[in-house]
Structures are given as C-alpha cells and as structure tokens.
Scaffold this motif. Structure first.
Motif, PDB file in Angstrom:
ATOM      1  N   VAL A  76       0.853  -1.186   0.000  1.00 51.81           N
ATOM      2  CA  VAL A  76       0.000   0.000   0.000  1.00 51.81           C
ATOM      3  C   VAL A  76       0.887   1.234   0.000  1.00 51.81           C
ATOM      4  O   VAL A  76       1.885   1.277   0.692  1.00 51.81           O
ATOM      5  N   CYS A  81      -3.673   4.174  -2.315  1.00 47.91           N
ATOM      6  CA  CYS A  81      -4.616   4.924  -1.477  1.00 47.91           C
ATOM      7  C   CYS A  81      -5.496   5.833  -2.330  1.00 47.91           C
ATOM      8  O   CYS A  81      -6.731   5.849  -2.184  1.00 47.91           O
ATOM      9  N   MET A  84      -7.999   3.795  -4.306  1.00 45.97           N
ATOM     10  CA  MET A  84      -9.066   3.279  -3.440  1.00 45.97           C
ATOM     11  C   MET A  84     -10.029   4.401  -3.052  1.00 45.97           C
ATOM     12  O   MET A  84     -11.233   4.179  -2.948  1.00 45.97           O
ATOM     13  N   ILE A  90     -12.156   3.636   0.453  1.00 44.47           N
ATOM     14  CA  ILE A  90     -11.698   4.166   1.738  1.00 44.47           C
ATOM     15  C   ILE A  90     -12.031   5.651   1.803  1.00 44.47           C
ATOM     16  O   ILE A  90     -12.263   6.290   0.786  1.00 44.47           O
ATOM     17  N   SER A 104      -3.446   1.787   6.527  1.00 41.48           N
ATOM     18  CA  SER A 104      -2.682   0.716   5.868  1.00 41.48           C
ATOM     19  C   SER A 104      -3.334  -0.637   6.114  1.00 41.48           C
ATOM     20  O   SER A 104      -3.472  -1.448   5.195  1.00 41.48           O
ATOM     21  N   MET A 107      -6.548  -0.929   4.043  1.00 41.10           N
ATOM     22  CA  MET A 107      -6.316  -1.195   2.618  1.00 41.10           C
ATOM     23  C   MET A 107      -5.896  -2.647   2.386  1.00 41.10           C
ATOM     24  O   MET A 107      -6.355  -3.280   1.426  1.00 41.10           O
TER      25      MET A 107
END
Length: 127
Positions: A76, A81, A84, A90, A104, A107
């Motif tokens: 990750v 990030c 996502m 997220i 973290s 994910m």
C-alpha cells in the motif's frame, strides 16, 4: 550542480555509502528474523514489525511484507490509497502522503477480501 570530485573520489564516496548501507542492513537482520516469525494473518503485527526497520514507513513495510509473503500482504502506498479513494473504498479523509497504521491495515484488509471474493484462498479468507 556539477560534481567536482575526481573519479577516484567519487568511487571512494560510493563505496563508503555502500559500506554504510550494508552495515545498516546487517543491523536490521534481527528485525527481519522477527518479521518471519509472526502470525501472518495479523496485519497490524506485521506492519509494526516491518516498520521497525530504519527508513521503512507503512508503505515500505507493506511492500517488504508483500515481497516476503505475497499470499498474505499487498503493498500500500499513496497511489494505491488515491485509487481506493477514487473508487470510494476508503475515506477521502485518509492522507495518501502520510499513511497511518489504521489506513494501511484497512487497505490490506480490502485487498484480502477482494482476493477471497475472486476465488483466491488463504488462511486469512473469511468468506
């Protein structure tokens, strides 16, 4: 900036840096040994151990774990990030350039869940 060092001085500088890096790596062998002995289903423990290595944050720690244990971990970083977040997986409150332990873990859990959903198996699959 032009480097005014001679070829010999550049070589000596390079090898002194290489020597320093090798020393740092050997100093971290204990941590690497510890990494190999933890419960692979425990994301938090894995990240905490991996980030004990000097210079590794959660992105680097997850990358190391994903290389050592690809069946259990995914790497990750800020780019994962952001993607996502783009897909609404997220929160947009997560700072991609300063990943937290919580983000973290979230994910990596999403990666595991998605792999299980698509037929991959592992002891960490709960579906």
């Amino acid at each position: 900036m032009i480097n005014n060092l001679s070829q010999k001085e550049n070589g000596e500088k390079f090898f002194s840096l290489l020597k320093l890096s090798i020393t740092e790596i050997s100093d971290n062998l204990y941590t690497l040994t510890t990494v190999i002995k933890f419960d692979l289903t425990d994301i938090k423990a894995g990240l905490k151990i991996a980030t004990q290595i000097k210079g590794l944050g959660y992105a680097g720690g997850s990358g190391l774990l994903s290389i050592l244990f690809p069946q259990y971990f995914g790497a990750v970083d800020q780019f994962v990030c952001k993607k996502m977040q783009d897909f609404g997986l997220i929160s947009t409150n997560v700072n991609p350039e300063n990943l937290s332990l919580k983000a973290s873990i979230e994910m990596i859990q999403l990666m595991r869940k998605n792999l299980c959903h698509h037929g991959f198996t592992g002891t960490w699959c709960t579906e």
